[in-house]
Write an enzyme that holds these catalytic residues in place. Sequence first.
Site, PDB file in Angstrom:
ATOM      1  N   LYS A 238       0.871  -1.190  -0.005  1.00  0.00           N
ATOM      2  CA  LYS A 238       0.029   0.064  -0.149  1.00  0.00           C
ATOM      3  C   LYS A 238       0.909   1.237   0.062  1.00  0.00           C
ATOM      4  O   LYS A 238       0.685   2.211  -0.643  1.00  0.00           O
ATOM      5  CB  LYS A 238      -0.987  -0.087   1.315  1.00  0.00           C
TER       6      LYS A 238
ATOM      7  N   GLN B 127      -5.070  -1.750   9.403  1.00  0.00           N
ATOM      8  CA  GLN B 127      -4.702  -3.063   8.774  1.00  0.00           C
ATOM      9  C   GLN B 127      -5.422  -4.139   9.731  1.00  0.00           C
ATOM     10  O   GLN B 127      -4.889  -4.135  10.952  1.00  0.00           O
ATOM     11  CB  GLN B 127      -3.255  -3.244   8.709  1.00  0.00           C
TER      12      GLN B 127
ATOM     13  N   ASP C 118     -11.236   1.846   3.177  1.00  0.00           N
ATOM     14  CA  ASP C 118     -11.644   0.462   3.023  1.00  0.00           C
ATOM     15  C   ASP C 118     -12.938  -0.047   3.046  1.00  0.00           C
ATOM     16  O   ASP C 118     -13.257  -1.036   2.625  1.00  0.00           O
ATOM     17  CB  ASP C 118     -10.961  -0.275   4.285  1.00  0.00           C
TER      18      ASP C 118
END
Length: 297
Positions: free
Chosen positions: A60, A104, A127
């Site tokens: 990322k 995460q 997300d």
Amino acid sequence: MSAMIDTSFTLIDGKKISTDIKAEISLKVVERKNQGKKIPHLAIILVGDDGASQTYVDHKVKACKEVGFHYTMMRFADTIAEDKLMKHIDQVNKDQDVDGFIVQLPLPAHITVERITEKIRSDKDVDGFTNHNFGSIISKNPLLMPATPFGVMELLRRYNIETEGKNCVIVGASRLVGAPLSMMLVEQGRATVTICHKYTEDLAAWTRQADILVVAVGKPGLIKGDMVKEGAVVIDVGTTRVEGPQYKNGYSLKGDVEFKEVAPKTSFITPVPGGVGPMTIASLLMNTLKACENLNP
């Protein structure tokens, strides 16, 4: 002589499409810079030292660099208290320079995932995990969509795969992939959707009816050749690390679909790796750009 695999199917190249998307985003970042507008900024929180999570985060960060985004990495020990982590999330929520924000997963067992993800501001939740963003899928103006399903929809769109009126079967009902993707295929794709899961009886009877079959359960080789109808589109979301001495690096990444058996029967199919995987990060970048445009037109 070994049998040749039929190559009349089209391989859906997620790596190429994700590269195309990153190039498109890079141009938009340059445009924003030239117009004196804010550059998108992604913040990432990583808790603990899980190897797979570290690899995902590294990808990322690399992607942010490639498209010209600003980014902030925040690392915490896996012993961090849940309330302390919540305070850090509050700080990022209030930081006006941050447009997109992810925590995460997975998180350590003592931290409640739902409590953490719901703490993230929905307009920064790139997300697409918050209930607000999840629910917006069934509205006429979806907000920031869950990244992996968004990536699947983008692959179908860019390969001009017709979904309207098609019979789509999704194997896997998770909150991360199966559930949101089913809503996207109905709302945006105008498809007829069936969701199968671990309690489904006679799975093959359902998968053989699919014009478009999506598999996202993390069980290597679950879908065999006799479970797919001729000409189907097959999207393999599952990625499992299978270890063994027969593999060059000691392990291999396997999908949920037995590729060599299934591919010859399909019209389109994603490989593993190189199919849906790269699209998740591409979707994250698209969401971050969108969040930046929404917050800083």
